[in-house]
Enzyme design. Structure first.
Site, PDB file in Angstrom:
ATOM      1  N   HIS A 129     -11.842  36.312  26.901  1.00  0.00           N
ATOM      2  CA  HIS A 129     -12.453  37.591  26.520  1.00  0.00           C
ATOM      3  C   HIS A 129     -13.070  38.228  27.761  1.00  0.00           C
ATOM      4  O   HIS A 129     -13.616  37.535  28.625  1.00  0.00           O
ATOM      5  CB  HIS A 129     -13.523  37.356  25.451  1.00  0.00           C
ATOM      6  CG  HIS A 129     -14.097  38.605  24.870  1.00  0.00           C
ATOM      7  ND1 HIS A 129     -15.100  39.314  25.506  1.00  0.00           N
ATOM      8  CD2 HIS A 129     -13.832  39.280  23.716  1.00  0.00           C
ATOM      9  CE1 HIS A 129     -15.414  40.370  24.759  1.00  0.00           C
ATOM     10  NE2 HIS A 129     -14.661  40.364  23.676  1.00  0.00           N
ATOM     11  N   GLU A 131     -15.807  39.922  28.366  1.00  0.00           N
ATOM     12  CA  GLU A 131     -17.219  39.610  28.633  1.00  0.00           C
ATOM     13  C   GLU A 131     -17.360  38.185  29.141  1.00  0.00           C
ATOM     14  O   GLU A 131     -18.099  37.926  30.103  1.00  0.00           O
ATOM     15  CB  GLU A 131     -18.062  39.778  27.363  1.00  0.00           C
ATOM     16  CG  GLU A 131     -19.532  39.455  27.608  1.00  0.00           C
ATOM     17  CD  GLU A 131     -20.360  39.356  26.333  1.00  0.00           C
ATOM     18  OE1 GLU A 131     -21.274  38.512  26.288  1.00  0.00           O
ATOM     19  OE2 GLU A 131     -20.101  40.131  25.379  1.00  0.00           O
ATOM     20  N   THR A 167     -22.434  37.624  23.912  1.00  0.00           N
ATOM     21  CA  THR A 167     -23.450  38.401  23.193  1.00  0.00           C
ATOM     22  C   THR A 167     -23.063  38.772  21.770  1.00  0.00           C
ATOM     23  O   THR A 167     -23.929  39.031  20.936  1.00  0.00           O
ATOM     24  CB  THR A 167     -23.782  39.709  23.955  1.00  0.00           C
ATOM     25  OG1 THR A 167     -22.589  40.498  24.065  1.00  0.00           O
ATOM     26  CG2 THR A 167     -24.339  39.402  25.335  1.00  0.00           C
ATOM     27  N   CYS A 198     -26.727  39.494  21.107  1.00  0.00           N
ATOM     28  CA  CYS A 198     -27.253  40.847  20.916  1.00  0.00           C
ATOM     29  C   CYS A 198     -27.648  41.034  19.458  1.00  0.00           C
ATOM     30  O   CYS A 198     -26.813  40.915  18.559  1.00  0.00           O
ATOM     31  CB  CYS A 198     -26.192  41.876  21.313  1.00  0.00           C
ATOM     32  SG  CYS A 198     -26.690  43.578  20.974  1.00  0.00           S
ATOM     33  N   SER A 226     -10.382  43.413  18.524  1.00  0.00           N
ATOM     34  CA  SER A 226     -11.841  43.321  18.460  1.00  0.00           C
ATOM     35  C   SER A 226     -12.323  41.955  17.982  1.00  0.00           C
ATOM     36  O   SER A 226     -12.123  41.579  16.821  1.00  0.00           O
ATOM     37  CB  SER A 226     -12.381  44.411  17.521  1.00  0.00           C
ATOM     38  OG  SER A 226     -13.779  44.249  17.327  1.00  0.00           O
ATOM     39  N   SER A 227     -12.976  41.194  18.872  1.00  0.00           N
ATOM     40  CA  SER A 227     -13.552  39.899  18.483  1.00  0.00           C
ATOM     41  C   SER A 227     -14.669  40.089  17.474  1.00  0.00           C
ATOM     42  O   SER A 227     -14.771  39.370  16.475  1.00  0.00           O
ATOM     43  CB  SER A 227     -14.096  39.169  19.722  1.00  0.00           C
ATOM     44  OG  SER A 227     -13.061  38.853  20.617  1.00  0.00           O
ATOM     45  N   ASN A 228     -15.521  41.071  17.734  1.00  0.00           N
ATOM     46  CA  ASN A 228     -16.611  41.391  16.817  1.00  0.00           C
ATOM     47  C   ASN A 228     -16.053  41.794  15.455  1.00  0.00           C
ATOM     48  O   ASN A 228     -16.595  41.431  14.406  1.00  0.00           O
ATOM     49  CB  ASN A 228     -17.460  42.511  17.413  1.00  0.00           C
ATOM     50  CG  ASN A 228     -18.411  43.122  16.420  1.00  0.00           C
ATOM     51  OD1 ASN A 228     -18.187  44.238  15.955  1.00  0.00           O
ATOM     52  ND2 ASN A 228     -19.468  42.405  16.070  1.00  0.00           N
ATOM     53  N   SER A 270     -16.801  48.256  17.721  1.00  0.00           N
ATOM     54  CA  SER A 270     -15.786  48.967  18.506  1.00  0.00           C
ATOM     55  C   SER A 270     -15.069  50.035  17.678  1.00  0.00           C
ATOM     56  O   SER A 270     -14.075  50.602  18.140  1.00  0.00           O
ATOM     57  CB  SER A 270     -14.761  47.966  19.050  1.00  0.00           C
ATOM     58  OG  SER A 270     -14.198  47.200  17.988  1.00  0.00           O
TER      59      SER A 270
END
Length: 288
Positions: A129, A131, A167, A198, A226-228, A270
């Site tokens: 990833h 980040e 995060t 976060c 999108s991982s989130n 995202s």
């Protein structure tokens, strides 16, 4: 026609908002602007900005550029990226999220002060990833990345561990990894767990669960990268089994929505608000 509601707590986090704002400001000057990687993991938003002139590139192309402007997205970059920019006279428009930037500094400080013979840094996150690549870069590539217990084979059982987290991971996931890691290490070895998640992202889990309870069906709007989005979608589906993931209008299963009294529309950090609004308008129009 069913009641259609957009979750007002879904959409871009402040880090993504800032990155897109910086991109639009630079594009407004009429100059060529490159972006290292997709500015956000959403193809619809990437395409919108491409039409405005934003050129997305990879690291290989970045290394060949000279005398240009390059935007660094919210995910952050490893130190090597900045060294390459200085060498090639590239002007960096740095949109690294402040939360990610602070985490990078924490990891770098820890790495500079540990004894590598007896201590190690482990990052709870998704290998590869953007980040996470930036975080590993703070350790000159020496941090181990784990996402599940099977990844512990990368870790020396005989070292004390400094555990950090990507995060956008969940607090419960980090705590679970920390507990399993303590059991994995040899007796007397410790795990110092740094909660670097976060809260603007983490707090979306209880919010999205509450939203999912309110509706017959949920349309979860997010890009495939999108991982989130993957995390929030699963949390949403755990509460409402009639949760469908859609990336855009063409993916909406209109027939499955017929007869529903209440449809909720939400998304990832995202996911642009304008796309959720388009989805809502489409659903209303098709189910009139």
């Amino acid at each position: 026609m069913p009641h259609v509601e957009i979750d007002d707590k879904s959409g871009f986090c402040f880090g993504v908002v800032t990155a897109i704002k910086k991109a639009e400001e630079e594009l407004g000057k009429g100059e060529t602007l490159y972006c290292l990687g997709d500015i956000v993991h959403n193809n619809n938003e990437v395409e919108r900005l491409r039409k405005k002139g934003l050129v997305c590139i990879g690291h290989e192309e970045f290394a060949r550029l000279r005398n240009v402007k390059v935007l660094l997205r919210a995910h952050g970059e490893p130190p090597q990226t900045y060294r390459t920019a200085e060498k090639n006279n590239i002007e960096i428009i740095d949109a690294t999220c402040p939360v990610v930037l602070q985490l990078q500094r924490q990891i770098k400080e820890t790495y500079n002060n540990i004894d590598p013979e007896t201590e190690a840094i482990v990052i709870y996150g998704k290998l590869g990833h953007a980040e996470v690549n930036g975080l590993v870069g703070q350790t000159e590539g020496n941090a181990a990345v784990v996402e599940r217990e099977e990844d512990f084979c990368k870790i020396d059982r005989n070292k004390d561990i400094h555990l950090y987290s990507q995060t956008t991971k969940s607090v419960s996931g980090l705590n679970e990894i920390a507990a399993k890691l303590r059991a994995y290490l040899n007796p007397g070895k410790t795990v110092r767990c740094h909660d670097t998640i976060c809260r603007q992202v983490a707090n979306r889990i209880p919010n999205i669960k509450e939203f999912a309870r309110k509706h017959d069906t949920i349309l979860f709007v997010c890009g495939e990268k999108s991982s989130n989005g993957k995390v929030l979608f699963e949390e949403c589906r755990s509460i409402n089994g009639s949760t469908l993931q859609v990336s855009g209008l063409s993916a909406i299963p209109v027939q499955e929505l017929k007869g529903k009294k209440s449809i909720g529309i939400c998304g990832a950090t995202s996911t642009p608000k304008w796309l959720m609004e388009e989805v809502a308008a489409f659903v209303k129009r098709e189910l009139e």
